[in-house]
Design a protein around this motif. Structure first.
Motif, PDB file in Angstrom:
ATOM      1  N   TYR A  96       0.782  -1.236   0.000  1.00  0.00           N
ATOM      2  CA  TYR A  96       0.000   0.000   0.000  1.00  0.00           C
ATOM      3  C   TYR A  96       0.817   1.291   0.000  1.00  0.00           C
ATOM      4  N   HIS A  97       2.144   1.219  -0.164  1.00  0.00           N
ATOM      5  CA  HIS A  97       2.893   2.463  -0.287  1.00  0.00           C
ATOM      6  C   HIS A  97       2.264   3.285  -1.415  1.00  0.00           C
ATOM      7  N   PRO A  98       2.025   4.582  -1.191  1.00  0.00           N
ATOM      8  CA  PRO A  98       1.256   5.378  -2.165  1.00  0.00           C
ATOM      9  C   PRO A  98       1.855   5.461  -3.564  1.00  0.00           C
ATOM     10  N   GLU A  99       3.148   5.243  -3.704  1.00  0.00           N
ATOM     11  CA  GLU A  99       3.763   5.308  -5.039  1.00  0.00           C
ATOM     12  C   GLU A  99       4.216   3.950  -5.546  1.00  0.00           C
TER      13      GLU A  99
ATOM     14  N   VAL B 167     -15.251   2.364  -1.373  1.00  0.00           N
ATOM     15  CA  VAL B 167     -14.105   2.775  -0.560  1.00  0.00           C
ATOM     16  C   VAL B 167     -12.869   2.141  -1.184  1.00  0.00           C
ATOM     17  N   GLU B 168     -12.007   2.976  -1.736  1.00  0.00           N
ATOM     18  CA  GLU B 168     -10.844   2.493  -2.468  1.00  0.00           C
ATOM     19  C   GLU B 168      -9.677   3.454  -2.295  1.00  0.00           C
ATOM     20  N   GLN B 169      -8.555   2.961  -1.788  1.00  0.00           N
ATOM     21  CA  GLN B 169      -7.390   3.810  -1.562  1.00  0.00           C
ATOM     22  C   GLN B 169      -6.495   3.929  -2.794  1.00  0.00           C
ATOM     23  N   SER B 170      -6.623   3.023  -3.750  1.00  0.00           N
ATOM     24  CA  SER B 170      -5.713   2.983  -4.888  1.00  0.00           C
ATOM     25  C   SER B 170      -6.217   3.817  -6.063  1.00  0.00           C
TER      26      SER B 170
ATOM     27  N   LEU C  34      -6.715   1.535  -9.167  1.00  0.00           N
ATOM     28  CA  LEU C  34      -7.940   0.741  -9.167  1.00  0.00           C
ATOM     29  C   LEU C  34      -9.175   1.617  -9.326  1.00  0.00           C
ATOM     30  N   ARG C  35      -9.156   2.811  -8.765  1.00  0.00           N
ATOM     31  CA  ARG C  35     -10.297   3.723  -8.944  1.00  0.00           C
ATOM     32  C   ARG C  35     -10.562   3.978 -10.419  1.00  0.00           C
ATOM     33  N   GLU C  36      -9.501   4.174 -11.181  1.00  0.00           N
ATOM     34  CA  GLU C  36      -9.662   4.440 -12.604  1.00  0.00           C
ATOM     35  C   GLU C  36     -10.257   3.233 -13.318  1.00  0.00           C
TER      36      GLU C  36
ATOM     37  N   HIS D 170     -14.466   7.013  -2.184  1.00  0.00           N
ATOM     38  CA  HIS D 170     -13.949   7.566  -0.934  1.00  0.00           C
ATOM     39  C   HIS D 170     -12.706   6.775  -0.534  1.00  0.00           C
ATOM     40  N   SER D 171     -11.745   7.468   0.063  1.00  0.00           N
ATOM     41  CA  SER D 171     -10.482   6.830   0.430  1.00  0.00           C
ATOM     42  C   SER D 171     -10.597   5.967   1.681  1.00  0.00           C
ATOM     43  N   THR D 172     -11.463   6.364   2.607  1.00  0.00           N
ATOM     44  CA  THR D 172     -11.665   5.608   3.844  1.00  0.00           C
ATOM     45  C   THR D 172     -13.153   5.503   4.133  1.00  0.00           C
TER      46      THR D 172
END
Length: 385
Positions: free
Chosen positions: A30-33, A124-127, A130-132, A149-151
């Motif tokens: 899950y590192h943002p980059e 709810v999706e942090q990536s 994947l959102r795209e 939403h991120s959380t």
């Protein structure tokens, strides 16, 4: 050595030379980059590292939609109904679910009797990657009903929702602590770094538990069954996640579909693999320290823990069953019968049938995946329909 490995090594050194495996797994996935789920190169499906049930056949999303429609009716058909999907993958499940929901609603209200429900679909999706994918998959069916939403606490109405919070293969991707029985006592496996001539190498070393809650997840029966050298995975985040799902609802259901089982059976089976598995290019591997950020890491889910933590937050367990049993009650076998009639003359129908059966048969996902349904608040006839 890639940038993510360097990042983790620096984190280990700043922490005094070691970190819990859960911290390592969180960075690797899950590192943002550079984390596995956030890399632009990450792919899911036939050309990716793994696939999920919704990607095999639309019948999976259709069956989930039928269960959602039953939930709505069991809540006395409220005029507004919220579905929250936690971690929507490629968006295939959302797409197929909404399409079937629209069909069910048209069948129920097509004669002009009653009013269609105001459905709100929250993902709810942090990536961002994947959102795209999800936006593209649901573009034609969304009709303004989907928001991202991120959380979970960011979802509008959090704490007062009437509806369902559900996930498919979410809990098995949550970071886990790795525990081992060493010298007759339960210890935690930490990730360390050894400098070698060709570069730094990740290693493991046992030590005292990083959190006293870890031991409380395991019952005395499980601890008695552990043998010297056994390894297993424990997810404290799973308890936090099921608690947040319960807190989101004023009234409704939590539906969880995932790999795993009840304790102690889950742990008895998972110690054979050291508690975790990794996937790359559809191949199962067991070394989480190679190709960091380029392979998936997963662990089976302790459904007993989800039930116990859910009860503390007001969730009552309604059903725990295999994916086979879940699909059986939602029209799956009727579609199988239809395709069986066609398969003798149509190879495409036979191919479609074989894909469907992967979801259902015990040697496929039918037994490997379990379904947990929990309820918060009152409803009309939980066993209806």
């Amino acid at each position: 050595m890639n940038l993510l490995q360097k990042r983790i090594i620096e984190k280990i050194r700043l922490a005094g030379g070691r970190i819990p495996f859960a911290d390592y797994m969180a960075e690797a996935l899950y590192h943002p980059e550079w984390g596995y789920y956030n890399r632009p190169e990450m792919t899911i499906g036939e050309r990716g590292d793994f696939y999920t049930s919704p990607m095999i056949h639309p019948i999976f999303g259709q069956c989930v939609a039928r269960q959602m429609f039953r939930f709505w009716r069991q809540l006395d058909a409220p005029p507004a109904f919220t579905i929250v999907e936690m971690g929507a993958g490629t968006g295939a499940l959302a797409r197929d679910l909404l399409a079937e929901w629209d069909r069910l609603q048209a069948a129920a209200f097509g004669t002009g009797t009653g009013q269609p429900v105001d459905l709100r679909y929250r993902i709810v999706e942090q990536s961002p990657v994947l959102r795209e994918m999800q936006r593209e998959s649901t573009r034609e069916i969304a009709n303004g009903r989907i928001s991202w939403h991120s959380t979970l606490p960011e979802v509008p109405g959090y704490g007062s929702l009437t509806g369902v919070v559900f996930s498919n293969e979410l809990f098995d991707a949550l970071p886990v602590h790795r525990l081992t029985m060493q010298d007759g006592r339960l210890q935690e496996l930490y990730v360390t770094v050894r400098d070698a001539g060709e570069g730094a190498v990740f290693e493991e070393e046992p030590g005292q538990l990083s959190d006293e809650k870890l031991a409380s997840v395991l019952s005395d029966e499980i601890l008695r069954q552990l043998e010297e050298g056994d390894r297993l995975a424990v997810s404290l985040l799973a308890g936090d996640a099921i608690g947040a799902m319960a807190d989101a609802l004023r009234q409704g259901f939590v539906l969880t579909i995932d790999y795993g089982d009840l304790a102690p059976d889950m742990y008895r089976k998972s110690v054979r693999t050291g508690g975790i598995r990794c996937y790359r290019k559809q191949t199962l591997v067991f070394n989480p320290y190679e190709r960091v950020g380029e392979q998936d890491i997963t662990a089976d889910v302790d459904f007993s823990y989800l039930q116990r933590m859910g009860e503390e937050k007001g969730l009552r367990t309604i059903w725990f069953l295999t994916q086979t049993e879940f699909l059986e009650g939602l029209g799956f076998l009727a579609k199988v019968t239809e395709l069986q009639r066609l398969a003798f003359q149509d190879l495409r129908a036979d191919f479609e049938l074989q894909k469907m059966l992967t979801l259902y048969l015990p040697q496929g996902l039918g037994d490997a995946c379990k379904v947990l349904i929990q309820r918060k608040g009152s409803c009309v006839g939980v066993d209806a329909d």
